[in-house]
Design an enzyme around this catalytic site. Structure first.
Site, PDB file in Angstrom:
ATOM      1  N   LYS A 116       0.822  -1.222   0.000  1.00  0.00           N
ATOM      2  CA  LYS A 116       0.000   0.000   0.000  1.00  0.00           C
ATOM      3  C   LYS A 116       0.856   1.274   0.000  1.00  0.00           C
ATOM      4  CE  LYS A 116      -3.767  -2.174   2.515  1.00  0.00           C
ATOM      5  NZ  LYS A 116      -4.931  -2.521   1.771  1.00  0.00           N
ATOM      6  N   LYS A 158      -2.210   1.386   9.380  1.00  0.00           N
ATOM      7  CA  LYS A 158      -2.552   0.291   8.461  1.00  0.00           C
ATOM      8  C   LYS A 158      -1.303  -0.485   8.039  1.00  0.00           C
ATOM      9  CE  LYS A 158      -5.441   1.493   5.067  1.00  0.00           C
ATOM     10  NZ  LYS A 158      -6.179   2.342   4.075  1.00  0.00           N
ATOM     11  N   GLY A 164      -8.112  -7.736   3.292  1.00  0.00           N
ATOM     12  CA  GLY A 164      -9.238  -8.313   4.023  1.00  0.00           C
ATOM     13  C   GLY A 164      -9.640  -7.508   5.247  1.00  0.00           C
ATOM     14  N   GLY A 165      -9.295  -6.232   5.236  1.00  0.00           N
ATOM     15  CA  GLY A 165      -9.703  -5.355   6.337  1.00  0.00           C
ATOM     16  C   GLY A 165      -9.027  -5.666   7.663  1.00  0.00           C
ATOM     17  N   LYS A 201      -4.789   9.592   7.675  1.00  0.00           N
ATOM     18  CA  LYS A 201      -5.893  10.272   8.363  1.00  0.00           C
ATOM     19  C   LYS A 201      -7.089   9.311   8.381  1.00  0.00           C
ATOM     20  CE  LYS A 201      -8.470  14.474   8.811  1.00  0.00           C
ATOM     21  NZ  LYS A 201      -8.221  14.399  10.252  1.00  0.00           N
ATOM     22  N   GLU A 275      -9.430   1.859  -5.568  1.00  0.00           N
ATOM     23  CA  GLU A 275     -10.344   2.092  -4.443  1.00  0.00           C
ATOM     24  C   GLU A 275     -10.099   3.474  -3.830  1.00  0.00           C
ATOM     25  OE1 GLU A 275     -11.461  -2.367  -2.976  1.00  0.00           O
ATOM     26  OE2 GLU A 275     -10.095  -1.253  -1.672  1.00  0.00           O
ATOM     27  N   GLU A 287      -6.280   2.084  -2.161  1.00  0.00           N
ATOM     28  CA  GLU A 287      -5.485   0.969  -2.672  1.00  0.00           C
ATOM     29  C   GLU A 287      -5.973   0.562  -4.059  1.00  0.00           C
ATOM     30  OE1 GLU A 287      -5.600  -2.953  -1.103  1.00  0.00           O
ATOM     31  OE2 GLU A 287      -7.744  -2.942  -0.743  1.00  0.00           O
ATOM     32  N   ARG A 291      -6.873  -7.565  -9.662  1.00  0.00           N
ATOM     33  CA  ARG A 291      -7.545  -8.837  -9.942  1.00  0.00           C
ATOM     34  C   ARG A 291      -9.030  -8.566 -10.152  1.00  0.00           C
ATOM     35  NH1 ARG A 291     -10.339  -8.746  -5.210  1.00  0.00           N
ATOM     36  NH2 ARG A 291      -9.214  -7.867  -3.470  1.00  0.00           N
ATOM     37  N   VAL A 294     -14.807  -9.448  -6.079  1.00  0.00           N
ATOM     38  CA  VAL A 294     -16.035 -10.182  -5.733  1.00  0.00           C
ATOM     39  C   VAL A 294     -17.253  -9.474  -6.349  1.00  0.00           C
ATOM     40  CG1 VAL A 294     -17.532 -10.873  -3.812  1.00  0.00           C
ATOM     41  CG2 VAL A 294     -15.045 -10.986  -3.545  1.00  0.00           C
TER      42      VAL A 294
HETATM   43  P1  ADP Z   1      -7.876  -3.939   2.860  1.00  0.00           P
HETATM   44  O1  ADP Z   1      -6.836  -4.101   1.799  1.00  0.00           O
HETATM   45  O2  ADP Z   1      -7.556  -4.666   4.124  1.00  0.00           O
HETATM   46  O3  ADP Z   1      -9.269  -4.198   2.348  1.00  0.00           O
HETATM   47  P2  ADP Z   1      -8.266  -1.052   2.523  1.00  0.00           P
HETATM   48  O4  ADP Z   1      -7.169  -0.065   2.569  1.00  0.00           O
HETATM   49  O5  ADP Z   1      -8.839  -1.389   1.176  1.00  0.00           O
HETATM   50  O6  ADP Z   1      -7.821  -2.401   3.273  1.00  0.00           O
HETATM   51  O7  ADP Z   1      -9.459  -0.557   3.446  1.00  0.00           O
HETATM   52  C1  ADP Z   1     -10.593  -1.357   3.695  1.00  0.00           C
HETATM   53  C2  ADP Z   1     -11.655  -0.510   4.365  1.00  0.00           C
HETATM   54  O8  ADP Z   1     -11.158   0.047   5.607  1.00  0.00           O
HETATM   55  C3  ADP Z   1     -12.098   0.693   3.554  1.00  0.00           C
HETATM   56  O9  ADP Z   1     -13.089   0.380   2.608  1.00  0.00           O
HETATM   57  C4  ADP Z   1     -12.624   1.583   4.665  1.00  0.00           C
HETATM   58  O10 ADP Z   1     -13.889   1.140   5.084  1.00  0.00           O
HETATM   59  C5  ADP Z   1     -11.664   1.343   5.800  1.00  0.00           C
HETATM   60  N1  ADP Z   1     -10.559   2.339   5.755  1.00  0.00           N
HETATM   61  C6  ADP Z   1      -9.353   2.190   5.169  1.00  0.00           C
HETATM   62  N2  ADP Z   1      -8.619   3.327   5.265  1.00  0.00           N
HETATM   63  C7  ADP Z   1      -9.362   4.221   5.940  1.00  0.00           C
HETATM   64  C8  ADP Z   1      -9.187   5.589   6.347  1.00  0.00           C
HETATM   65  N3  ADP Z   1      -8.061   6.254   6.087  1.00  0.00           N
HETATM   66  N4  ADP Z   1     -10.206   6.212   7.018  1.00  0.00           N
HETATM   67  C9  ADP Z   1     -11.349   5.540   7.281  1.00  0.00           C
HETATM   68  N5  ADP Z   1     -11.592   4.248   6.939  1.00  0.00           N
HETATM   69  C10 ADP Z   1     -10.618   3.584   6.263  1.00  0.00           C
END
Ligand code: ADP
Length: 450
Positions: A116, A158, A164-165, A201, A275, A287, A291, A294
């Site tokens: 990321k 992060k 996968g959140g 942030k 995204e 990110e 691929r 879903v």
């Molecule tokens: P992953 O790769 O684990 O799915 P992501 O970076 O795509 O992680 O983030 C997944 C979700 O987490 C986002 O859709 C959002 O709901 C939340 N999220 C990620 N970054 C932020 C942020 N800076 N502020 C608020 N929510 C966030």
């Protein structure tokens, strides 16, 4: 042209890929673990190979076994689906080194976007706005207070290699910052084998909006509009729709073109998703997924483009058949992810499906590998079906969705269909007024008081 595709995945996405292949006259090879011997995608494939025991690491993540299966069956290409090895640059490189076509981006692009921090750096260079935060990885020993003061609290820590959140830590109070970084690093190491974390942030009321792109290796790229995936639980999508109820035609065009231009500049190949978090009229990149997603069917429903077939054509070296002018958006589509989980506790519910009756009718699509008598194994992701409906507009789409959910019968195991039934008639959802935190608040408000 590609003649035989090995599908390096399982469940509904393996079946989805099989269907795309067969419509193109391409033969398929299914791989499966010992837990998936009776799976529908295995029965329907032209050939199948058992590649190991139930545990994913010994089967669906076993690169050598998968490449051996491709060799013995004489496949000429490998489609990784989503999850498992789909964003593993080493696997993509191995597939190519063994003389097979990898149906996906170049390994070096998977590697950059899978990190990321590197992905955000690349996006800044490509002129795409990102969420403000640290300029690279951080440790508790760094001057992180300064970074967070500049960014403004709350912040989110992060994992650079995350997915996968998992492994995100929200920090509202500067006092907790260093501890949160330490926890995030430990979780990142355990989950992703890479302890690098960064700070962003934390946006309080954003929507999750993502743009689907297709890009060939001849310098052509198009976007297929956006999907709104704001209804999430534990940072994982539960319900997705296209178009987003929150953005205008003009924003769609501007954001879409920004992403397709970025693909051309980057030399990207294949399908991909940018995204973003969207708040107060501004988009911030989080990110890129390299691929098929879903939730790709909602885009297929409103554009009529078969994204998996386009992936295969691009991988075969063909030029995109569509230009941006050929892409027309028609109507509104919603996808409900049906997980084998209790609809209130979300406890996994594997077991035997006693009765299975999917809904039908005009503009109703069900992507699922279930059948009556099938045993949902306990070893894998709980997603067992996706219900996707199309309407002329969002109101019609919601009416059709409620009707289709009423018809859906999956007996013998628990599913989250009742949750979707509640959502489909909830006033905020009906009005399209929700952000990424809405579903968590809604679920908390429904928890029985102790
Ligand atoms: P992953 O790769 O684990 O799915 P992501 O970076 O795509 O992680 O983030 C997944 C979700 O987490 C986002 O859709 C959002 O709901 C939340 N999220 C990620 N970054 C932020 C942020 N800076 N502020 C608020 N929510 C966030």
């Amino acid at each position: 042209m590609i003649k035989k595709v090995l599908i390096a995945n399982r469940g509904e996405i393996a079946l989805r890929i099989h269907r795309a292949c067969h419509e193109m006259g391409v033969k398929t090879v299914a791989i499966h673990s010992t837990a998936d011997t009776d799976a529908m995608y295995v029965r329907l494939a032209d050939e199948s190979v058992c590649i190991g025991p139930a545990s994913s690491k010994d089967s669906y993540l076993n690169m050598h076994a998968i490449l051996s299966a491709a060799t013995v069956t004489g496949a000429d290409a490998v489609h990784p689906g989503y999850g498992f090895l789909s964003e593993n640059a080493e696997f993509a490189a191995m597939v190519e080194e063994h003389g097979f076509i990898f149906i996906g981006p170049k390994p070096e692009h998977i590697r950059v976007m899978g990190d990321k921090i590197l992905a955000k750096e690349a996006m800044v260079r490509l002129g795409i706005p990102v969420v403000p935060g640290s300029s690279g990885g951080v440790t508790p020993q760094d001057d992180v207070d300064k970074i967070c003061e500049a960014v403004g609290y709350p912040v989110i820590v992060k994992a650079s290699g995350g997915g996968g959140g998992k492994g995100m830590q929200i920090v509202r109070d500067p006092e907790n910052l260093r501890q949160a970084i330490t926890i995030a690093k430990t979780e990142a190491k355990a989950n992703f084998g890479n302890d690098e974390v960064f700070i962003e942030k934390f946006l309080e009321t954003p929507r999750h909006i993502e743009v689907q792109v297709l890009s060939d290796e001849h310098g052509n790229a198009i976007h297929l509009g956006e999907r709104d995936c704001s209804l999430q639980r534990r940072h994982q999508k539960v319900w997705e729709e296209a178009p987003s109820p929150a953005i205008s035609e003009k924003q769609r065009k501007t954001l879409g073109e920004l992403c397709s231009d970025a693909c051309v500049k980057f030399g990207y190949r294949g399908a991909g998703t940018f995204e973003f978090l969207y708040e107060k009229g501004e988009f911030f990149f989080i990110e890129m997924n390299t691929r098929v997603q879903v939730e790709h069917p909602v885009t297929e429903m409103i554009t009529g483009v078969d994204i998996v077939q386009e992936q295969i054509r691009i991988a075969a070296g063909e030029k995109l058949r569509l230009t941006q002018k050929d892409v027309h958006f028609r109507g509104h589509a919603i996808e409900c992810r049906i997980n084998a989980e209790h609809h209130q506790t979300f406890a996994p519910s594997p077991g035997t499906v006693v009765a299975y009756h999917p809904p039908g009718g005009l503009r109703v699509r069900v992507d699922s590998a279930l059948y009556g008598g099938y045993r949902v194994p306990p070893h894998y992701d709980s997603l067992i079906a996706k219900l996707i409906v199309l309407g002329n507009d969002r109101a019609e789409c919601l009416r059709r969705l409620r009707r289709a959910l009423e018809e859906f019968v999956i007996d013998g195991i628990q599913t989250i269909i009742p949750l979707h039934q509640d959502l489909a008639k909830n006033l905020d959802v009906v009005n399209g007024e929700y952000d990424i935190h809405w579903l968590e608040h809604y679920l908390e408000s429904k928890e029985p008081a102790n």
